[in-house]
Design an enzyme around this catalytic site. Sequence first.
Site, PDB file in Angstrom:
ATOM      1  N   ASP A  94      -0.022   5.963  -2.543  1.00 39.39           N
ATOM      2  CA  ASP A  94       1.188   6.033  -2.047  1.00 39.39           C
ATOM      3  C   ASP A  94       0.993   6.354  -0.647  1.00 39.39           C
ATOM      4  OD1 ASP A  94       0.197   8.617  -3.042  1.00 39.39           O
ATOM      5  OD2 ASP A  94       2.327   9.173  -3.504  1.00 39.39           O
ATOM      6  N   ASP A 139      -3.881  10.448   1.283  1.00 39.14           N
ATOM      7  CA  ASP A 139      -4.388   8.975   0.878  1.00 39.14           C
ATOM      8  C   ASP A 139      -5.036   8.162   2.042  1.00 39.14           C
ATOM      9  OD1 ASP A 139      -2.505   8.359  -1.600  1.00 39.14           O
ATOM     10  OD2 ASP A 139      -1.500   9.675  -0.385  1.00 39.14           O
TER      11      ASP A 139
END
Length: 323
Positions: free
Chosen positions: A15, A20
């Site tokens: 996401d 990330d």
Amino acid sequence: MSHPPKKQKFLIDVDCGTDDAQAIMMALAAPSVKVLAITCVGGNTPLDNVCKNVLRVLKICNRPEIPVYRGMDTPILGEHVHASDFHGKDGLGDVPDASAPGIENIQKEHAVDMMIKIATKHAGQLSLIATGPLTNLAMAVRMDPTFPKKLKDLYIMGGNMESRGNTTACGEFNFVADPEAAYMVLNDFTCPTYIATWEHSCRSKLSWEWYDQWVNMGTEKAEFIKKIYAHSMQYSRSEKEVKEMVSGAGFVSCDAYAMAAAIDKSTVTSSLETALTVELNGKFTRGMMVLDLIDELKKPNKAFVMNGCDMEKFKVLMENSVK
């Protein structure tokens, strides 16, 4: 003649917020890893931003050939939670890049279809690393109940082991963002499963001295990390955040701990093997991960909850990711 060792095959589900991005960069820098695809899920930021952010990371790493797929944009029950106060409204610290690749570079197929297709093609060889809400994974197991059996293993950043939250009093963001999906994944995935919880991440934090050296290495990738993290750093280095953290101040790149474990299992120095579930109904505890240490649930599939990190090995993986 000796053959070069076979590369580990990775499918990464994100996401794409700041950590990330860091985890993707870590995987792309690892010589032992071949990233087959990246799938996107709504979470830290809305799905369009997630897709654009992944393309931006691939551009900075000069890996535009890796296919990116658009997945689920809402949790299973459709109740949205975003983390834009921390990651920035665009998920990458609100420092836009005018030359970033556009959304037209996203593949046409749906992420969940492609997860099943890729796992089927590489049955028994694929590591799935999930660093966002688990909605895509839950949908994949509903569409193909044999999906987990096709995976070599699964690495998750999410949940908690001591009911310590970062989004609600008892809930970690990825699990709180879609508790039903987390419940389904912990219930239905029978492949070896490794979980980097919020507390594990906090206990394995890096010093601010290390962080300052890391983002000032002078490479294009280090500059990118420095820029996208600037927004969240104002928060992370504040006194409020230090009070909320487990075991004092420092830099935490949550998703990188799950990725490091997938690249090199020896970065995990200890773990608890236990059955897990997720609380769905509690007033204060919805989304909390529950460790069944007394085998009350009689669940056959157990998971490994990480509980110790080799910080020297972890630092090397972090440093390589920005070289």
